[in-house]
Design an enzyme around this catalytic site. Structure first.
Site, PDB file in Angstrom:
ATOM      1  N   SER A 142       0.866  -1.187   0.000  1.00 32.81           N
ATOM      2  CA  SER A 142       0.000   0.000   0.000  1.00 32.81           C
ATOM      3  C   SER A 142       0.898   1.231   0.000  1.00 32.81           C
ATOM      4  O   SER A 142       2.080   1.136   0.366  1.00 32.81           O
ATOM      5  CB  SER A 142      -0.849   0.001   1.278  1.00 32.81           C
ATOM      6  OG  SER A 142      -1.494   1.243   1.462  1.00 32.81           O
ATOM      7  N   TYR A 155      -2.399  -1.088  10.375  1.00 31.03           N
ATOM      8  CA  TYR A 155      -2.327  -1.201   8.911  1.00 31.03           C
ATOM      9  C   TYR A 155      -0.983  -0.692   8.393  1.00 31.03           C
ATOM     10  O   TYR A 155      -0.324  -1.341   7.579  1.00 31.03           O
ATOM     11  CB  TYR A 155      -3.481  -0.414   8.298  1.00 31.03           C
ATOM     12  CG  TYR A 155      -3.705  -0.638   6.820  1.00 31.03           C
ATOM     13  CD1 TYR A 155      -4.471  -1.701   6.360  1.00 31.03           C
ATOM     14  CD2 TYR A 155      -3.158   0.233   5.875  1.00 31.03           C
ATOM     15  CE1 TYR A 155      -4.686  -1.899   4.998  1.00 31.03           C
ATOM     16  CE2 TYR A 155      -3.363   0.047   4.519  1.00 31.03           C
ATOM     17  CZ  TYR A 155      -4.132  -1.019   4.082  1.00 31.03           C
ATOM     18  OH  TYR A 155      -4.346  -1.207   2.732  1.00 31.03           O
TER      19      TYR A 155
HETATM   20  P1  NAD Z   1     -11.628  -6.001  -0.239  1.00 26.89           P
HETATM   21  O1  NAD Z   1     -12.241  -5.890   1.109  1.00 26.89           O
HETATM   22  O2  NAD Z   1     -12.434  -5.767  -1.458  1.00 26.89           O
HETATM   23  O3  NAD Z   1     -10.959  -7.428  -0.433  1.00 26.89           O
HETATM   24  C1  NAD Z   1     -10.263  -8.053   0.597  1.00 26.89           C
HETATM   25  C2  NAD Z   1     -10.221  -9.519   0.270  1.00 26.89           C
HETATM   26  O4  NAD Z   1      -9.516 -10.150   1.331  1.00 26.89           O
HETATM   27  C3  NAD Z   1     -11.592 -10.162   0.185  1.00 26.89           C
HETATM   28  O5  NAD Z   1     -11.609 -11.031  -0.928  1.00 26.89           O
HETATM   29  C4  NAD Z   1     -11.703 -10.931   1.489  1.00 26.89           C
HETATM   30  O6  NAD Z   1     -12.463 -12.111   1.340  1.00 26.89           O
HETATM   31  C5  NAD Z   1     -10.253 -11.265   1.741  1.00 26.89           C
HETATM   32  N1  NAD Z   1      -9.986 -11.550   3.136  1.00 26.89           N
HETATM   33  C6  NAD Z   1     -10.195 -10.754   4.215  1.00 26.89           C
HETATM   34  N2  NAD Z   1      -9.869 -11.421   5.332  1.00 26.89           N
HETATM   35  C7  NAD Z   1      -9.446 -12.650   4.942  1.00 26.89           C
HETATM   36  C8  NAD Z   1      -8.989 -13.790   5.637  1.00 26.89           C
HETATM   37  N3  NAD Z   1      -8.929 -13.808   6.966  1.00 26.89           N
HETATM   38  N4  NAD Z   1      -8.650 -14.867   4.919  1.00 26.89           N
HETATM   39  C9  NAD Z   1      -8.743 -14.882   3.568  1.00 26.89           C
HETATM   40  N5  NAD Z   1      -9.174 -13.834   2.854  1.00 26.89           N
HETATM   41  C10 NAD Z   1      -9.522 -12.734   3.543  1.00 26.89           C
HETATM   42  O7  NAD Z   1     -10.359  -5.048  -0.166  1.00 26.89           O
HETATM   43  P2  NAD Z   1      -9.334  -4.523  -1.260  1.00 26.89           P
HETATM   44  O8  NAD Z   1      -9.383  -3.053  -1.192  1.00 26.89           O
HETATM   45  O9  NAD Z   1      -9.515  -5.195  -2.559  1.00 26.89           O
HETATM   46  O10 NAD Z   1      -7.975  -4.966  -0.572  1.00 26.89           O
HETATM   47  C11 NAD Z   1      -7.115  -5.946  -1.104  1.00 26.89           C
HETATM   48  C12 NAD Z   1      -5.694  -5.650  -0.668  1.00 26.89           C
HETATM   49  O11 NAD Z   1      -5.288  -4.398  -1.227  1.00 26.89           O
HETATM   50  C13 NAD Z   1      -5.518  -5.534   0.848  1.00 26.89           C
HETATM   51  O12 NAD Z   1      -4.296  -6.108   1.228  1.00 26.89           O
HETATM   52  C14 NAD Z   1      -5.475  -4.032   1.060  1.00 26.89           C
HETATM   53  O13 NAD Z   1      -4.775  -3.682   2.224  1.00 26.89           O
HETATM   54  C15 NAD Z   1      -4.754  -3.593  -0.193  1.00 26.89           C
HETATM   55  N6  NAD Z   1      -4.913  -2.184  -0.519  1.00 26.89           N
HETATM   56  C16 NAD Z   1      -6.148  -1.680  -0.803  1.00 26.89           C
HETATM   57  C17 NAD Z   1      -6.251  -0.331  -1.102  1.00 26.89           C
HETATM   58  C18 NAD Z   1      -7.573   0.302  -1.440  1.00 26.89           C
HETATM   59  O14 NAD Z   1      -7.619   1.540  -1.533  1.00 26.89           O
HETATM   60  N7  NAD Z   1      -8.632  -0.452  -1.619  1.00 26.89           N
HETATM   61  C19 NAD Z   1      -5.128   0.486  -1.111  1.00 26.89           C
HETATM   62  C20 NAD Z   1      -3.897  -0.075  -0.819  1.00 26.89           C
HETATM   63  C21 NAD Z   1      -3.801  -1.424  -0.534  1.00 26.89           C
END
Ligand code: NAD
Length: 260
Positions: A142, A155
């Site tokens: 991130s 985080y």
């Molecule tokens: P999201 O909530 O859409 O997806 C998260 C996914 O993780 C889901 O498929 C969920 O089922 C899975 N998950 C959560 N807990 C879990 C567990 N205990 N075991 C297995 N799977 C699990 O979120 P996202 O925004 O797509 O995030 C995905 C990644 O990207 C994360 O690591 C997040 O930190 C990172 N990220 C997101 C953003 C953003 O702005 N959305 C920015 C930077 C980084």
């Protein structure tokens, strides 16, 4: 193309993980889709990927909060497909509170899911990648792996840890055909961010549009969300043969956030 490469994407039933699975399937990868819920919908994600891209895809349940299940995910994928070539550590959760009010249980969960799961899956995948002499590990870190924001102690700590893990694994595997890199998204409009928009909008008494512009995207100079497809494309590039000499680095997709 990555035809026939076996790819595991953790947390791939929604958001960035799903778009990454799509991007890899479009390049010809065999896909292992994962989440912790084991619902009909989860299995349908794998079926739809397979039908859309003409690849094999299965859903394997594993809770990334549990070390044994992280390692089992890799072994189940290897039992099903014979090896693992691409590992994308994507599963992640968020919780926002001042550090003195941060529930210890939320801290532990974020460190387990956002950081330790990547250690366990990577450790289990490396022997298979070394054996074949080719592998790609991509960690979804991130902008918060490179910069801090208040109220996100767990985080930010986890994501900085992911960047450190990425560099260390890259050094250990250098010259063996296996790379390890991190993609660092800024804000991407996914369910994880939708929750933050709703919470911040309520707290500040602002409408959704103002909350997004003035609060959520305050640090993102482009004032635009990155899209999940853009993150998936960045991951797919790091998995390509053109990226063979890119290892131990971070690729920011953040509208200029970390240029500041
Ligand atoms: P999201 O909530 O859409 O997806 C998260 C996914 O993780 C889901 O498929 C969920 O089922 C899975 N998950 C959560 N807990 C879990 C567990 N205990 N075991 C297995 N799977 C699990 O979120 P996202 O925004 O797509 O995030 C995905 C990644 O990207 C994360 O690591 C997040 O930190 C990172 N990220 C997101 C953003 C953003 O702005 N959305 C920015 C930077 C980084």
């Amino acid at each position: 193309m990555l035809t026939g490469k076996i790819a595991i994407v953790t947390g791939s039933t929604s958001g960035i993980g799903l778009a990454t699975a799509e991007a890899l399937a479009a390049k010809g990868c065999t896909l292992v889709v994962n989440s912790y819920s084991d619902s009909q919908q989860d299995h349908a994600v794998a079926t739809q990927l397979a039908e859309k891209h003409g690849v094999e895809a299965v859903y394997i349940k594993a809770d990334m909060a549990k070390p044994d299940e992280c390692r089992d995910l890799i072994e189940k994928a290897v039992a099903r497909f014979g090896s693992v070539d691409v590992l994308v550590n994507n599963a992640g959760i968020q919780f926002v509170a001042p550090v003195e009010e941060f529930p210890a249980e939320r801290w532990d969960a974020i460190i387990a899911i956002n950081l330790s799961s990547a250690f366990h899956t990577t450790a289990a995948a490396i022997p298979h990648m070394k054996a074949s002499g080719w592998g790609r590990i991509v960690n979804i870190a991130s902008a918060h792996g490179l910069r801090a924001s208040p109220n996100k102690s767990a985080y930010v700590a986890a994501k900085h840890g992911v960047v450190g893990l990425t560099k260390t694994v890259a050094l250990e595997l250098a010259g063996q055909g296996v790379t390890c890199n991190a993609v660092c998204p800024g804000f991407v409009l996914t369910p994880l961010v939708e929750t933050q928009i709703e919470d911040r909008s309520r707290e500040a008494g602002l409408d959704r549009e103002t909350t997004i512009r003035d609060i959520i995207l305050a640090k993102q100079p482009s004032k635009q969300f990155a899209t999940v497809a853009e993150i998936g494309a960045a991951v797919a590039f790091l998995c390509s043969n053109d990226a063979a000499q890119i290892t131990g680095t971070t690729l920011s997709v953040d509208g200029g956030w970390t240029a500041q």
